[in-house]
Design a protein around this motif. Structure first.
Motif, short mmCIF file in Angstrom:
data_model
loop_
_atom_site.label_atom_id
_atom_site.label_comp_id
_atom_site.label_asym_id
_atom_site.label_seq_id
_atom_site.Cartn_x
_atom_site.Cartn_y
_atom_site.Cartn_z
N VAL A 53 29.96 -15.90 71.89
CA VAL A 53 29.50 -17.20 71.42
C VAL A 53 30.57 -17.86 70.55
CG1 VAL A 53 27.78 -18.40 69.99
CG2 VAL A 53 27.06 -16.61 71.59
N ALA A 54 31.16 -17.13 69.61
CA ALA A 54 32.18 -17.70 68.74
C ALA A 54 33.38 -18.19 69.53
CB ALA A 54 32.62 -16.67 67.69
N VAL A 55 33.84 -17.38 70.49
CA VAL A 55 34.98 -17.77 71.30
C VAL A 55 34.65 -19.02 72.11
CG1 VAL A 55 36.41 -17.09 73.27
CG2 VAL A 55 36.08 -15.51 71.37
N LYS A 56 33.49 -19.02 72.75
CA LYS A 56 33.12 -20.18 73.57
C LYS A 56 32.91 -21.43 72.71
CE LYS A 56 31.72 -17.73 77.68
NZ LYS A 56 30.78 -17.65 78.80
N GLU A 57 32.39 -21.26 71.50
CA GLU A 57 32.27 -22.41 70.59
C GLU A 57 33.66 -22.95 70.22
OE1 GLU A 57 30.04 -24.42 69.51
OE2 GLU A 57 28.13 -23.42 69.78
N SER A 58 34.62 -22.06 70.01
CA SER A 58 35.97 -22.53 69.69
C SER A 58 36.58 -23.25 70.90
CB SER A 58 36.87 -21.40 69.19
OG SER A 58 37.16 -20.45 70.19
N LEU A 59 36.28 -22.78 72.11
CA LEU A 59 36.74 -23.47 73.32
C LEU A 59 36.08 -24.84 73.45
CD1 LEU A 59 36.70 -20.38 75.67
CD2 LEU A 59 38.74 -21.74 75.16
N ALA A 139 42.16 -17.13 73.67
CA ALA A 139 41.46 -17.05 72.39
C ALA A 139 41.78 -15.75 71.68
CB ALA A 139 39.94 -17.15 72.61
N ARG A 140 41.76 -15.83 70.37
CA ARG A 140 41.85 -14.65 69.51
C ARG A 140 40.69 -14.72 68.55
NH1 ARG A 140 47.50 -12.92 68.55
NH2 ARG A 140 46.62 -11.58 66.95
N TRP A 141 40.14 -13.56 68.21
CA TRP A 141 39.04 -13.53 67.27
C TRP A 141 39.04 -12.23 66.50
CZ3 TRP A 141 38.60 -12.40 72.33
CH2 TRP A 141 37.96 -11.21 72.67
N GLY A 142 38.27 -12.25 65.43
CA GLY A 142 38.12 -11.06 64.60
C GLY A 142 36.84 -11.15 63.81
N ARG A 143 36.51 -10.04 63.16
CA ARG A 143 35.25 -9.94 62.42
C ARG A 143 35.52 -9.36 61.05
NH1 ARG A 143 31.02 -5.26 63.16
NH2 ARG A 143 29.50 -5.91 61.63
N ARG A 144 34.81 -9.89 60.08
CA ARG A 144 34.80 -9.33 58.73
C ARG A 144 33.37 -9.39 58.23
NH1 ARG A 144 37.45 -11.63 53.31
NH2 ARG A 144 37.15 -9.77 52.05
N HIS A 145 32.79 -8.25 58.05
CA HIS A 145 31.39 -8.13 57.65
C HIS A 145 30.50 -8.85 58.67
CE1 HIS A 145 32.96 -6.33 54.06
NE2 HIS A 145 33.61 -7.44 53.75
N GLU A 146 29.76 -9.87 58.25
CA GLU A 146 28.84 -10.58 59.14
C GLU A 146 29.44 -11.86 59.73
OE1 GLU A 146 26.00 -9.18 60.04
OE2 GLU A 146 26.48 -7.51 58.73
N VAL A 147 30.74 -12.03 59.58
CA VAL A 147 31.39 -13.26 60.04
C VAL A 147 32.35 -12.95 61.19
CG1 VAL A 147 32.97 -15.12 59.36
CG2 VAL A 147 31.19 -14.36 57.79
N ILE A 148 32.24 -13.75 62.24
CA ILE A 148 33.21 -13.69 63.34
C ILE A 148 33.93 -15.03 63.37
CG2 ILE A 148 33.51 -13.54 65.84
CD1 ILE A 148 31.07 -11.72 65.91
N VAL A 149 35.26 -14.97 63.45
CA VAL A 149 36.08 -16.17 63.51
C VAL A 149 36.85 -16.14 64.83
CG1 VAL A 149 37.97 -17.44 62.43
CG2 VAL A 149 36.29 -16.25 61.01
#
Length: 163
Positions: A53-59, A139-149
């Motif tokens: 979802v995060a990756v597709k939202e960034s797209l 796309a590139r993404w990562g997670r920290r605790h409850e946040v995905i960027v």
């Protein structure tokens, strides 16, 4: 030779929001976001679905929004690396975003863009013959605790450039 515009998008997502949607709607929600011909980013658990979802939202943000006729299935990740120039642009953009938000963007995927989103990118970029132009996303993404960027870029590539 005129260079194609590069479209960027960034998304920050709370994992709990997607986990709640999965709890409420299960496989229906997953099918809504992940196309039948697309491999999930991982195992189909809440984290991998949230990353999708995060990756597709960034797209979507790179496209400039959800065009008429939009579907989450407009973006389908594919195996393999993006073209070298696309990979280089994404690699160059990652450190600034990661530093600004405090999340390492360690995962990556390459995307085919189709449907209404492809048409919107071609229109927005002023690309030549739509029949001979591909839209490539990375796309590139990562997670920290409850946040995905997630950070995504979209470029158009003519048939001549891809051969």
């Amino acid at each position: 030779m005129k260079s194609a515009p590069v479209l960027f998008g960034v998304d920050v997502l709370d994992l709990r929001r997607v986990a709640g949607a999965v709890r409420r709607n299960g496989a229906v929600y997953t099918r809504h976001v992940v196309a039948a011909d697309e491999h999930d980013l991982s195992t189909g658990d809440d984290i991998s679905i949230a990353a999708t979802v995060a990756v597709k939202e960034s797209l979507v943000k790179a496209v400039g929004g959800r065009p008429s006729g939009f579907s989450w299935h407009d973006f389908v990740h594919r195996d393999g690396e993006p073209p070298a120039a696309v990979a280089r642009l994404l690699t160059d953009a990652v450190p600034g975003i990661a530093t600004a938000i405090g999340v390492e963007l360690t995962e990556s995927r390459t995307y085919a863009v189709r449907g209404a989103s492809r048409a919107a990118v071609l229109h927005r970029s002023g690309a030549g013959d739509p029949g001979e132009t591909s839209v490539v996303g990375a796309a590139r993404w990562g997670r920290r605790h409850e946040v995905i960027v997630a950070l995504a870029i979209l470029v158009t590539i003519s048939a001549k450039e891809s051969s």
